[in-house]
Motif scaffolding. Sequence first.
Motif, PDB file in Angstrom:
ATOM      1  N   ALA A   2       0.831  -1.204   0.000  1.00 22.70           N
ATOM      2  CA  ALA A   2       0.000   0.000   0.000  1.00 22.70           C
ATOM      3  C   ALA A   2       0.864   1.251   0.000  1.00 22.70           C
ATOM      4  CB  ALA A   2      -0.933  -0.015   1.201  1.00 22.70           C
ATOM      5  N   GLY A   3       0.491   2.209  -0.839  1.00 31.01           N
ATOM      6  CA  GLY A   3       1.239   3.451  -0.961  1.00 31.01           C
ATOM      7  C   GLY A   3       2.408   3.367  -1.913  1.00 31.01           C
ATOM      8  N   GLU A   4       2.756   2.174  -2.389  1.00 27.15           N
ATOM      9  CA  GLU A   4       3.873   1.985  -3.315  1.00 27.15           C
ATOM     10  C   GLU A   4       3.344   1.621  -4.702  1.00 27.15           C
ATOM     11  OE1 GLU A   4       6.342  -1.061  -1.768  1.00 27.15           O
ATOM     12  OE2 GLU A   4       6.468  -0.196   0.231  1.00 27.15           O
ATOM     13  N   VAL A   5       4.147   1.943  -5.721  1.00 31.06           N
ATOM     14  CA  VAL A   5       3.791   1.553  -7.086  1.00 31.06           C
ATOM     15  C   VAL A   5       4.206   0.096  -7.306  1.00 31.06           C
ATOM     16  CG1 VAL A   5       4.176   1.938  -9.557  1.00 31.06           C
ATOM     17  CG2 VAL A   5       4.037   3.887  -7.979  1.00 31.06           C
ATOM     18  N   VAL A   6       3.251  -0.726  -7.673  1.00 34.81           N
ATOM     19  CA  VAL A   6       3.536  -2.118  -8.035  1.00 34.81           C
ATOM     20  C   VAL A   6       3.473  -2.187  -9.564  1.00 34.81           C
ATOM     21  CG1 VAL A   6       2.856  -4.536  -7.822  1.00 34.81           C
ATOM     22  CG2 VAL A   6       2.507  -2.945  -5.903  1.00 34.81           C
ATOM     23  N   THR A   7       4.596  -2.486 -10.182  1.00 28.07           N
ATOM     24  CA  THR A   7       4.634  -2.462 -11.650  1.00 28.07           C
ATOM     25  C   THR A   7       3.873  -3.639 -12.235  1.00 28.07           C
ATOM     26  OG1 THR A   7       6.666  -3.767 -11.834  1.00 28.07           O
ATOM     27  CG2 THR A   7       6.905  -1.382 -11.562  1.00 28.07           C
ATOM     28  N   ARG A   8       3.495  -3.471 -13.499  1.00 26.75           N
ATOM     29  CA  ARG A   8       2.793  -4.546 -14.205  1.00 26.75           C
ATOM     30  C   ARG A   8       3.701  -5.771 -14.329  1.00 26.75           C
ATOM     31  NH1 ARG A   8      -1.721  -2.184 -16.815  1.00 26.75           N
ATOM     32  NH2 ARG A   8      -1.900  -3.922 -18.283  1.00 26.75           N
ATOM     33  N   GLU A   9       5.019  -5.515 -14.487  1.00 27.04           N
ATOM     34  CA  GLU A   9       5.957  -6.634 -14.607  1.00 27.04           C
ATOM     35  C   GLU A   9       6.017  -7.441 -13.312  1.00 27.04           C
ATOM     36  OE1 GLU A   9       6.569  -3.551 -15.483  1.00 27.04           O
ATOM     37  OE2 GLU A   9       6.655  -3.744 -17.683  1.00 27.04           O
ATOM     38  N   GLU A  10       5.986  -6.746 -12.154  1.00 20.05           N
ATOM     39  CA  GLU A  10       6.021  -7.446 -10.871  1.00 20.05           C
ATOM     40  C   GLU A  10       4.767  -8.284 -10.670  1.00 20.05           C
ATOM     41  OE1 GLU A  10       8.714  -4.229  -8.336  1.00 20.05           O
ATOM     42  OE2 GLU A  10       6.540  -4.046  -8.407  1.00 20.05           O
ATOM     43  N   LEU A  11       3.636  -7.735 -11.055  1.00 13.77           N
ATOM     44  CA  LEU A  11       2.387  -8.504 -10.955  1.00 13.77           C
ATOM     45  C   LEU A  11       2.427  -9.727 -11.867  1.00 13.77           C
ATOM     46  CD1 LEU A  11      -0.145  -5.531 -10.862  1.00 13.77           C
ATOM     47  CD2 LEU A  11       0.356  -7.127  -8.996  1.00 13.77           C
ATOM     48  N   GLN A  12       2.977  -9.542 -13.063  1.00 14.69           N
ATOM     49  CA  GLN A  12       3.071 -10.668 -13.997  1.00 14.69           C
ATOM     50  C   GLN A  12       3.960 -11.775 -13.423  1.00 14.69           C
ATOM     51  OE1 GLN A  12       4.641  -9.812 -17.912  1.00 14.69           O
ATOM     52  NE2 GLN A  12       5.544 -11.845 -17.951  1.00 14.69           N
ATOM     53  N   GLU A  72      -1.671 -13.046 -23.450  1.00 17.87           N
ATOM     54  CA  GLU A  72      -2.854 -12.455 -22.849  1.00 17.87           C
ATOM     55  C   GLU A  72      -2.623 -11.978 -21.418  1.00 17.87           C
ATOM     56  OE1 GLU A  72      -6.150 -15.098 -23.226  1.00 17.87           O
ATOM     57  OE2 GLU A  72      -6.339 -14.814 -25.384  1.00 17.87           O
ATOM     58  N   VAL A  73      -1.367 -11.740 -21.032  1.00 10.55           N
ATOM     59  CA  VAL A  73      -1.093 -11.232 -19.689  1.00 10.55           C
ATOM     60  C   VAL A  73      -1.739  -9.863 -19.501  1.00 10.55           C
ATOM     61  CG1 VAL A  73       0.713 -10.395 -18.151  1.00 10.55           C
ATOM     62  CG2 VAL A  73       1.000 -12.568 -19.352  1.00 10.55           C
ATOM     63  N   GLU A  74      -1.563  -8.978 -20.486  1.00  8.86           N
ATOM     64  CA  GLU A  74      -2.143  -7.637 -20.392  1.00  8.86           C
ATOM     65  C   GLU A  74      -3.655  -7.707 -20.220  1.00  8.86           C
ATOM     66  OE1 GLU A  74      -0.687  -4.555 -20.393  1.00  8.86           O
ATOM     67  OE2 GLU A  74       1.200  -5.619 -20.135  1.00  8.86           O
ATOM     68  N   HIS A  75      -4.286  -8.569 -21.000  1.00 13.15           N
ATOM     69  CA  HIS A  75      -5.749  -8.701 -20.905  1.00 13.15           C
ATOM     70  C   HIS A  75      -6.148  -9.207 -19.523  1.00 13.15           C
ATOM     71  CE1 HIS A  75      -9.871  -9.758 -21.953  1.00 13.15           C
ATOM     72  NE2 HIS A  75      -9.641 -10.971 -21.462  1.00 13.15           N
ATOM     73  N   ASN A  76      -5.447 -10.226 -19.031  1.00 11.55           N
ATOM     74  CA  ASN A  76      -5.779 -10.800 -17.724  1.00 11.55           C
ATOM     75  C   ASN A  76      -5.610  -9.768 -16.607  1.00 11.55           C
ATOM     76  OD1 ASN A  76      -6.285 -13.232 -18.970  1.00 11.55           O
ATOM     77  ND2 ASN A  76      -4.261 -14.084 -18.536  1.00 11.55           N
ATOM     78  N   LEU A  77      -4.523  -8.990 -16.679  1.00 14.13           N
ATOM     79  CA  LEU A  77      -4.278  -8.001 -15.639  1.00 14.13           C
ATOM     80  C   LEU A  77      -5.314  -6.883 -15.687  1.00 14.13           C
ATOM     81  CD1 LEU A  77      -2.594  -6.959 -13.344  1.00 14.13           C
ATOM     82  CD2 LEU A  77      -0.973  -6.006 -14.998  1.00 14.13           C
ATOM     83  N   ASN A  78      -5.620  -6.399 -16.877  1.00 11.50           N
ATOM     84  CA  ASN A  78      -6.648  -5.350 -17.004  1.00 11.50           C
ATOM     85  C   ASN A  78      -7.995  -5.844 -16.488  1.00 11.50           C
ATOM     86  OD1 ASN A  78      -4.810  -3.626 -18.162  1.00 11.50           O
ATOM     87  ND2 ASN A  78      -5.360  -4.145 -20.255  1.00 11.50           N
ATOM     88  N   SER A  79      -8.316  -7.093 -16.808  1.00 10.86           N
ATOM     89  CA  SER A  79      -9.578  -7.661 -16.341  1.00 10.86           C
ATOM     90  C   SER A  79      -9.608  -7.758 -14.820  1.00 10.86           C
ATOM     91  CB  SER A  79      -9.773  -9.044 -16.970  1.00 10.86           C
ATOM     92  OG  SER A  79     -10.941  -9.657 -16.489  1.00 10.86           O
ATOM     93  N   ALA A  80      -8.486  -8.164 -14.208  1.00 10.82           N
ATOM     94  CA  ALA A  80      -8.426  -8.279 -12.746  1.00 10.82           C
ATOM     95  C   ALA A  80      -8.614  -6.919 -12.083  1.00 10.82           C
ATOM     96  CB  ALA A  80      -7.090  -8.890 -12.336  1.00 10.82           C
ATOM     97  N   ILE A  81      -7.944  -5.881 -12.610  1.00 10.25           N
ATOM     98  CA  ILE A  81      -8.073  -4.530 -12.041  1.00 10.25           C
ATOM     99  C   ILE A  81      -9.512  -4.033 -12.150  1.00 10.25           C
ATOM    100  CG2 ILE A  81      -7.387  -2.132 -12.344  1.00 10.25           C
ATOM    101  CD1 ILE A  81      -5.257  -3.786 -10.966  1.00 10.25           C
TER     102      ILE A  81
END
Length: 320
Positions: free
Chosen positions: A49-59, A69-78
């Motif tokens: 919380a309060g920190e930037v979590v990059t898309r790469e770290e989430l992946q 389809e990583v981008e699609h999956n992440l956008n859908s989760a958000i």
Amino acid sequence: MEEVVQSSQLFRFGTFELDLRAGELRKSGVKLKLTGQPFQVLAILLEHAGEVVTREELQKNLWPDTFVEVEHNLNSAINKIREALGDSAESPRFVETVPRRGYRFIAAVSGTADLGRRVNTGGVVSERVDSGSVHQRPVGKGAGEPSQEPSRFSKTLKYSVAGLLILLAVIALWMAERPRLAVPRSLTRVTFDDGLQIGVSWSPDGRFVIYSGPDVGTKFSVKAATAENAAHTLPPLELTRGARHLVLLPGGQKLVFLQGEMQHKNLFVVDLESGALQQLTHIPADFDVRDFDISPDGREAILERAQARSHVVAIDRSAT
């Protein structure tokens, strides 16, 4: 030495709470519908919380072995997280989008959890692999830092790029060494005289060609034509049988040719504009010239002798 990391399994923010052990998101005690990858993404954002979590770290945390389809999956989760929290991307109260980087949980959070965090316990890294167990492995220098080992996706990407570069190099080499196919050329007829036309020479500026006319008798007229099939005016000139070579001097204004009897000829030069004729050589009677040529600068001439023993003789035009 082994050490189990004890941590809270409950995050509270606003009227919401996220229970890691139960795998539930609740609002004012009422369970909300949020499971699977959206639930895991929210848990990671709350941990940081309060920190930037990059898309790469989430992946790397959620889809380490997948790059389709990583981008699609992440956008859908958000989107599902925001729907469950009543949040929006335009005016976020909980999940903020950081352009070109990732996401940040911006609301106040109470409670902590070690989702995937590692601590050094005497040369051993303790690493949480799920909500209730800790995996430990030996480490070398730099223990306690996040693992920098490349993911399988990164390795696959590197190998794919290297393979593509090698393939492109092979194709380029093949293209460079393969035989080049001859390009068909169109032919345009320039002269329309009857009989044989030989001794063709281009003018230096490429405006016209000069040649000897039809092969009739022992004398042959000199003619010229443009590349567009139009006649080009020349002073009246005649060549002798056996000497029909024509050479235009640099500038294209003067023409050098052989003229005389069948077995005794001299070099002459004629001005194509004024018609002025000048004899360049005075060759002995026993020297039968068969052919000649002029140096590129127009200063020297070479003669080929036609006797039983052929000779090539150079003449300096400036001395004639």
